[in-house]
Enzyme design. Structure first.
Site, PDB file in Angstrom:
ATOM      1  N   GLU A 281       6.259   2.235  -8.623  1.00 30.39           N
ATOM      2  CA  GLU A 281       4.844   2.515  -8.349  1.00 30.39           C
ATOM      3  C   GLU A 281       4.101   2.859  -9.637  1.00 30.39           C
ATOM      4  O   GLU A 281       2.920   2.524  -9.790  1.00 30.39           O
ATOM      5  CB  GLU A 281       4.721   3.649  -7.330  1.00 30.39           C
ATOM      6  N   TRP A 284       3.114  -0.418 -10.993  1.00 32.87           N
ATOM      7  CA  TRP A 284       1.896  -0.996 -10.417  1.00 32.87           C
ATOM      8  C   TRP A 284       0.649  -0.367 -11.054  1.00 32.87           C
ATOM      9  O   TRP A 284      -0.355  -1.054 -11.294  1.00 32.87           O
ATOM     10  CB  TRP A 284       1.875  -0.790  -8.908  1.00 32.87           C
ATOM     11  N   TRP A 312     -19.515 -15.758   2.054  1.00 31.75           N
ATOM     12  CA  TRP A 312     -19.827 -14.483   2.708  1.00 31.75           C
ATOM     13  C   TRP A 312     -21.097 -14.621   3.541  1.00 31.75           C
ATOM     14  O   TRP A 312     -22.114 -15.117   3.053  1.00 31.75           O
ATOM     15  CB  TRP A 312     -20.044 -13.383   1.672  1.00 31.75           C
ATOM     16  N   ASN A 348      -1.940   5.243   1.103  1.00 26.82           N
ATOM     17  CA  ASN A 348      -2.037   3.925   0.484  1.00 26.82           C
ATOM     18  C   ASN A 348      -1.886   2.782   1.484  1.00 26.82           C
ATOM     19  O   ASN A 348      -2.588   1.775   1.404  1.00 26.82           O
ATOM     20  CB  ASN A 348      -0.983   3.789  -0.615  1.00 26.82           C
ATOM     21  N   TRP A 366     -15.821  -7.782  -0.601  1.00 25.15           N
ATOM     22  CA  TRP A 366     -14.944  -6.705  -1.060  1.00 25.15           C
ATOM     23  C   TRP A 366     -15.647  -5.735  -2.001  1.00 25.15           C
ATOM     24  O   TRP A 366     -15.273  -4.568  -2.096  1.00 25.15           O
ATOM     25  CB  TRP A 366     -13.699  -7.279  -1.749  1.00 25.15           C
ATOM     26  N   TRP A 389      -8.648  -3.628  -4.439  1.00 23.72           N
ATOM     27  CA  TRP A 389      -9.593  -4.323  -3.563  1.00 23.72           C
ATOM     28  C   TRP A 389      -9.497  -5.832  -3.730  1.00 23.72           C
ATOM     29  O   TRP A 389      -9.539  -6.585  -2.760  1.00 23.72           O
ATOM     30  CB  TRP A 389     -11.017  -3.825  -3.813  1.00 23.72           C
TER      31      TRP A 389
END
Length: 463
Positions: A281, A284, A312, A348, A366, A389
């Protein structure tokens, strides 16, 4: 001849432990001038959201207290760093300025100009690695380009020279005792007043370096053996809680990595598995910052430019508002959004669910979600927020060859099977007061896939 004072400029490193810039200032000799600059005016610098400002206030209080115990005062300045830093150097007669590096494009530009200008005035300037385990220019593909997929990126990090060991906090500081301009933290107005919406924040969090180290110690002692299996279950307290502390630099990734590796050494079974997963992690976190370094506009521009073709629909303000307030009629989504509003954080796994719902079921760009999280998360981070995102939107750095859509009902059954997390955050769930879903999940999934087909065709035509 007296040694000149040195300035240590605190930024995303609000700690005494493992702070190379602070240690360099002490090593320089002479009085140490500690300063934090709230710069929301320099070109390209993104102003903090409300939740982040709350955390910043509390963290600065903690840092100021810690510095005072060692003999130093924390000075405060608000405005462009390129005005405040040179002015402070002139006011104190400082002969050196030290800081730990930042990696956003606008921040790097400010730092580079300051470094050039101060050196031209005869001031020693040095910067240090303290925020990332591997700086972005040290990890690259065989072609010398940034990695776009996590697994080979993390493999390259593990093959690189190991990160340095963390450095202990100083035992004392020869603090600057002269007169220098400084702001009053209370006058910055970082805390909410009317209304005071931070009650849940205060219940959930204790910002500051001491809390960060305590959380790490407790996590490694009590939760490591269950982390790998339970980290995705929002109703369990299985995660470290370190995210905002890392974001504000109240604890360094070097310290976290070192202590976790120590815990893993000699461990077997679930504890060893948990330690390895936790270190991944951290990987990441590194990856997100490396992607931002290569794509500074990550918060506003599709990383995969073919997604510019995504059709969109016009923004549905009512749907966006229902999502923000946790009133969508989808229990796991509403639970996450209410947890966010109450505590400034969200588990998360649930972050992924609520983001997918906004993008794929409500068909809302987003960027609206990224901005809402930026304003409401205490751990709002320029790299992690935008990266995550875009990952959920399928427009970001992701190895998956498909358009990922999380089904919130199936996710709830898998990760909150007994509804513990939902009940914690949506007390009216399972009563007549709870609203009906604002959208049909099956129909909106089909609409999202149809919109994705437009992207696919556009890419095929461009190829």
């Amino acid at each position: 001849m007296a040694v000149t004072p040195s300035v240590v400029w605190f930024r995303d490193d609000l700690r005494l432990d493992d702070n190379p810039a602070l240690l360099a200032a002490i090593k320089h000799g002479g009085p140490v001038v500690a300063v934090y600059v709230l710069d929301e005016e320099s070109a390209g610098i993104r102003p903090y959201g409300g939740a982040a400002k709350w955390w910043l206030h509390e963290s600065l209080v903690s840092l100021s207290r810690g510095l005072a115990q060692l003999g130093a005062q924390l000075l405060l300045g608000r405005g462009p760093a390129e005005r405040i830093l040179p002015s402070l150097v002139a006011e104190t007669g400082a002969g050196a300025v030290y800081w730990n590096r930042r990696y956003g494009a606008a921040e790097r530009s400010v730092d580079a100009r300051l470094k050039t200008g101060l050196r031209a005035d005869g001031v020693e300037v040095a910067s240090f690695a303290a925020t990332l385990l591997h700086e972005p220019w040290t990890i690259a593909t065989g072609q010398g380009t940034p990695y776009s997929v996590f697994t080979p990126f993390w493999r390259a990090c593990q093959a690189a020279p190991p990160p340095r060991a963390p450095m202990d906090a100083p035992e004392a500081i020869d603090g600057w005792t002269g007169r220098a301009a400084t702001d009053d933290l209370e006058e910055w107005g970082l805390l909410p007043t009317k209304p005071d919406w931070a009650g849940g924040f205060r219940d959930a969090w204790s910002p500051g370096e001491a809390s960060a180290h305590r959380l790490l110690e407790e996590f490694l002692a009590d939760k490591l053996d269950s982390y790998a299996n339970e980290r995705d279950i929002p109703g369990q307290s299985a995660t470290s809680g370190l995210s905002p502390h890392l974001r504000w630099g109240e604890i360094s990734p070097y310290r976290v990595l070192h202590e976790t590796e120590e815990a893993r050494r000699g461990a077997t079974g679930r504890k060893a598995e948990g330690a390895t997963r936790f270190i991944t992690e951290l990987g990441w976190r590194e990856f997100a910052s490396h992607v931002l370094f290569a794509a500074p506009d990550l918060a506003t521009v599709n990383w995969r430019r073919e997604f510019d073709a995504f059709p969109w629909p016009p923004l549905n303000e009512d749907a966006l508002r229902a999502w923000q307030r946790g009133k969508t009629g989808i229990p796991i989504v509403d639970a996450g959004m209410r947890e966010l509003w109450r505590t400034g954080a969200m588990h998360n796994r649930v972050r992924m669910i609520v983001a997918s719902f906004l993008i794929k079921n409500l068909l809302i760009d987003w960027r609206h979600g990224e901005q809402w999280f930026w304003d409401t998360l205490v751990d709002a981070d320029a790299a992690n927020n935008a990266f995550n995102w875009q990952w959920i939107a399928s427009s970001g750095a992701d190895a998956a060859p498909y358009f990922r859509i999380f089904n919130p009902e199936l996710q709830a059954k898998k990760f909150d099977p007994h509804g513990e997390y939902i009940r914690q955050n949506v007390p009216e769930w399972e009563t007549d007061d709870y609203p009906q879903p604002i959208v049909d999940l099956a129909k909106t999934r089909k609409a999202a896939l149809a919109a994705y087909d437009v992207v696919t065709r556009a890419k095929q035509e461009s190829d």
